[in-house]
Write a protein that holds these residues in place. Structure first.
Motif, PDB file in Angstrom:
ATOM      1  N   PRO A  68       0.844  -1.196   0.000  1.00 19.58           N
ATOM      2  CA  PRO A  68       0.000   0.000   0.000  1.00 19.58           C
ATOM      3  C   PRO A  68       0.881   1.248   0.000  1.00 19.58           C
ATOM      4  CG  PRO A  68       0.160  -0.871   2.224  1.00 19.58           C
ATOM      5  CD  PRO A  68       1.003  -1.771   1.354  1.00 19.58           C
ATOM      6  N   GLU A 100       4.238   8.239  -0.543  1.00 18.16           N
ATOM      7  CA  GLU A 100       5.538   7.628  -0.271  1.00 18.16           C
ATOM      8  C   GLU A 100       6.518   7.865  -1.419  1.00 18.16           C
ATOM      9  OE1 GLU A 100       6.151   6.384   2.603  1.00 18.16           O
ATOM     10  OE2 GLU A 100       4.335   5.448   3.412  1.00 18.16           O
ATOM     11  N   ASP A 153      -3.059   4.648  -2.477  1.00 16.58           N
ATOM     12  CA  ASP A 153      -4.234   4.917  -1.641  1.00 16.58           C
ATOM     13  C   ASP A 153      -4.574   6.411  -1.687  1.00 16.58           C
ATOM     14  OD1 ASP A 153      -6.222   4.744   0.228  1.00 16.58           O
ATOM     15  OD2 ASP A 153      -4.894   4.447   1.939  1.00 16.58           O
ATOM     16  N   ALA A 205       5.428   0.463   2.482  1.00 15.11           N
ATOM     17  CA  ALA A 205       6.216   1.132   1.445  1.00 15.11           C
ATOM     18  C   ALA A 205       7.364   1.948   2.028  1.00 15.11           C
ATOM     19  CB  ALA A 205       5.308   2.044   0.629  1.00 15.11           C
ATOM     20  N   ASP A 206       7.353   2.178   3.335  1.00 10.74           N
ATOM     21  CA  ASP A 206       8.312   3.134   3.907  1.00 10.74           C
ATOM     22  C   ASP A 206       9.619   2.481   4.340  1.00 10.74           C
ATOM     23  OD1 ASP A 206       7.372   1.680   6.004  1.00 10.74           O
ATOM     24  OD2 ASP A 206       6.831   3.384   7.262  1.00 10.74           O
ATOM     25  N   GLN A 227      10.182   0.345   6.539  1.00 11.94           N
ATOM     26  CA  GLN A 227      10.323  -0.068   7.943  1.00 11.94           C
ATOM     27  C   GLN A 227      10.389  -1.587   8.021  1.00 11.94           C
ATOM     28  OE1 GLN A 227       7.224   2.716  10.075  1.00 11.94           O
ATOM     29  NE2 GLN A 227       9.019   2.442  11.364  1.00 11.94           N
ATOM     30  N   ARG A 230       3.823   4.565  20.736  1.00 10.02           N
ATOM     31  CA  ARG A 230       3.250   3.580  19.834  1.00 10.02           C
ATOM     32  C   ARG A 230       3.441   2.171  20.372  1.00 10.02           C
ATOM     33  NH1 ARG A 230       2.779   4.908  14.267  1.00 10.02           N
ATOM     34  NH2 ARG A 230       2.083   2.758  14.097  1.00 10.02           N
ATOM     35  N   ARG A 271      11.552   4.786   9.923  1.00  8.20           N
ATOM     36  CA  ARG A 271      10.999   5.200   8.642  1.00  8.20           C
ATOM     37  C   ARG A 271      12.093   5.817   7.776  1.00  8.20           C
ATOM     38  NH1 ARG A 271       6.912   7.201   5.583  1.00  8.20           N
ATOM     39  NH2 ARG A 271       5.019   6.125   6.123  1.00  8.20           N
ATOM     40  N   SER A 289       4.966   9.193   9.307  1.00  8.41           N
ATOM     41  CA  SER A 289       3.925   8.199   9.556  1.00  8.41           C
ATOM     42  C   SER A 289       2.557   8.774   9.195  1.00  8.41           C
ATOM     43  CB  SER A 289       3.939   7.780  11.019  1.00  8.41           C
ATOM     44  OG  SER A 289       2.822   6.948  11.277  1.00  8.41           O
ATOM     45  N   LYS A 290       1.705   7.914   8.625  1.00  7.18           N
ATOM     46  CA  LYS A 290       0.384   8.362   8.192  1.00  7.18           C
ATOM     47  C   LYS A 290      -0.634   8.188   9.306  1.00  7.18           C
ATOM     48  CE  LYS A 290       2.363   8.992   4.267  1.00  7.18           C
ATOM     49  NZ  LYS A 290       3.608   8.315   4.490  1.00  7.18           N
ATOM     50  N   ARG A 344      -6.286   8.055  14.387  1.00  4.49           N
ATOM     51  CA  ARG A 344      -6.377   6.970  13.398  1.00  4.49           C
ATOM     52  C   ARG A 344      -5.945   5.641  14.013  1.00  4.49           C
ATOM     53  NH1 ARG A 344      -4.517   8.151   7.282  1.00  4.49           N
ATOM     54  NH2 ARG A 344      -5.916   6.422   6.857  1.00  4.49           N
TER      55      ARG A 344
HETATM   56  N1  UDP Z   1      -0.743   3.668   4.173  1.00  2.75           N
HETATM   57  C1  UDP Z   1      -1.783   3.678   3.259  1.00  2.75           C
HETATM   58  N2  UDP Z   1      -2.892   4.417   3.528  1.00  2.75           N
HETATM   59  C2  UDP Z   1      -3.037   5.129   4.675  1.00  2.75           C
HETATM   60  C3  UDP Z   1      -1.991   5.078   5.626  1.00  2.75           C
HETATM   61  C4  UDP Z   1      -0.866   4.338   5.346  1.00  2.75           C
HETATM   62  O1  UDP Z   1      -1.688   3.046   2.204  1.00  2.75           O
HETATM   63  O2  UDP Z   1      -4.070   5.768   4.850  1.00  2.75           O
HETATM   64  C5  UDP Z   1       0.463   2.877   3.888  1.00  2.75           C
HETATM   65  C6  UDP Z   1       1.756   3.658   3.955  1.00  2.75           C
HETATM   66  O3  UDP Z   1       2.066   4.280   2.723  1.00  2.75           O
HETATM   67  C7  UDP Z   1       2.751   2.577   4.313  1.00  2.75           C
HETATM   68  C8  UDP Z   1       1.940   1.664   5.206  1.00  2.75           C
HETATM   69  O4  UDP Z   1       0.585   1.898   4.870  1.00  2.75           O
HETATM   70  O5  UDP Z   1       3.156   1.861   3.175  1.00  2.75           O
HETATM   71  C9  UDP Z   1       2.198   1.903   6.680  1.00  2.75           C
HETATM   72  O6  UDP Z   1       1.947   3.243   6.982  1.00  2.75           O
HETATM   73  P1  UDP Z   1       2.871   4.072   8.002  1.00  2.75           P
HETATM   74  O7  UDP Z   1       4.312   3.778   7.744  1.00  2.75           O
HETATM   75  O8  UDP Z   1       2.463   5.503   7.930  1.00  2.75           O
HETATM   76  O9  UDP Z   1       2.418   3.460   9.379  1.00  2.75           O
HETATM   77  P2  UDP Z   1       3.334   3.214  10.675  1.00  2.75           P
HETATM   78  O10 UDP Z   1       4.599   2.526  10.212  1.00  2.75           O
HETATM   79  O11 UDP Z   1       3.591   4.542  11.247  1.00  2.75           O
HETATM   80  O12 UDP Z   1       2.488   2.321  11.517  1.00  2.75           O
END
Ligand code: UDP
Ligand code: MG
Length: 307
Positions: free
Chosen positions: A9, A13, A42, A95-96, A98, A131, A199, A204-205, A210
């Motif tokens: 997803p 990014e 997305d 995608a990030d 991590q 988190r 990251r 972060s999204k 959320r």
């Molecule tokens: N992502 C997405 N839609 C959203 C939020 C996140 O497709 O509304 C994707 C984002 O691009 C990434 C993955 O989901 O590939 C994880 O998101 P993020 O790294 O922001 O989350 P975290 O690692 O902070 O939990």
């Protein structure tokens, strides 16, 4: 025949995509079998789609693109990928960067040992404290609610057999939490430790709200246990109330009338009012889920596809 499908997803990014694709392709190629990489946009507002198109042209025949008209959330993006997979084994990752793409062969190997779901476990998680500690609690609760004990329900670096993905595709629930849904169908699940990185670029999204929503989905989406626990708590409180009433009655016979402790009573009252509002919210959560289901709207709209 495609053997392995990798679903990623993508939401704003653009800065990470190039390295993601490079490392993912290298990792998948090391398995020496036909594979595809499905990138699902997305509803990004940055130039992610343009970068995705450029990368697709640079690597003909391996990358497939799907784009939403707006942002529907990570799990919906993964579902849109699931509906298109051609592989026998399906891997998801962020995608990030991590989740290191270099872990893909380890996940695939474990599936090949006969597991339906292989979950990554970020033992050394590189996220902020705010988190990681609620996650600990969520993982315990999710393990009970879903009925499959796992240490890291939040990790989206996972592999599934095609059977599991097909079953997920048949569900069509309005909101969902993929790792939990998959585990409800799985016969054999495994967990493997995976590395975790900070990251790479962008941010972060997920904000606090959320995350809260997502974790509520995880807990109320798979069981009525929270409602049952609350009913049980209600019974306990009522019993305690009866006991306290009896105590006050006896005390009045012995000590006589008293009017002290009004403020203590207030504070106790506030606790119970808070509990009642919490329970109302919980009820509302389930009703909201029913509302979403009966409305039967499509879960997302796909604006463009480039195969
Ligand atoms: N992502 C997405 N839609 C959203 C939020 C996140 O497709 O509304 C994707 C984002 O691009 C990434 C993955 O989901 O590939 C994880 O998101 P993020 O790294 O922001 O989350 P975290 O690692 O902070 O939990
Ligand atoms: Mg991330």
């Amino acid at each position: 025949m495609t053997d392995l499908s990798i679903v990623v997803p993508v939401y704003n990014e653009a800065v990470n995509l190039e390295e993601l694709v490079r490392r993912t392709l290298t990792s998948a190629q090391s398995l020496d079998r036909p594979f595809e990489l499905i990138l699902v946009d997305d509803g990004s507002q940055d130039n992610s789609w343009a970068v995705m198109e450029r990368l697709q042209e640079a690597h003909p025949g391996v990358i497939r693109l799907v784009g939403f008209n707006r942002n529907y959330g990570q799990h919906m993006a993964v579902l849109a990928g699931f509906e298109r997979v051609r592989g026998r084994i399906v891997v998801t990752l962020d995608a990030d960067l991590q989740n290191p793409p270099e872990e893909i062969p380890n996940l695939v190997q474990k599936i090949e040992e006969g597991y339906d779901v292989v979950a990554g476990w970020r033992e050394d998680r590189k996220d902020i404290f705010l988190r990681t500690w609620p996650s600990w609690l969520v993982n315990r609760v999710a393990s009970v609610v879903v009925g499959v004990a796992q240490n890291d329900y939040g990790c989206m670096l996972r592999a599934y057999t095609r059977d599991i993905v097909d079953q997920i595709n048949q569900c069509g629930e309005a909101s969902t939490y993929i790792p939990a849904l998959a585990n409800t169908f799985a016969r054999r699940t495994a967990e493997i430790r995976v590395r975790h990185a900070g990251r790479q670029g962008g941010r972060s999204k997920y904000n606090l709200f959320r995350l809260f929503r997502l974790n509520f989905d995880l807990v109320t989406g798979y069981s009525l246990l929270p409602l049952q626990l609350v009913s049980f708590l209600g019974i306990l409180i009522a019993l305690a109330g009866v006991g306290f009433g009896l105590f006050l009655f006896v005390r009045r016979l012995i000590v006589g009338p008293e009017v002290e402790g009004v403020f203590t009573l207030f504070s106790i009252l506030f606790v119970f009012i808070g509990l009642q509002i919490l329970v109302l919210g919980l009820l509302g959560e389930y009703i909201g889920r029913i509302y979403h289901e009966v409305r039967r709207r499509p879960r997302y709209f796909i604006r463009r596809v480039k195969e």
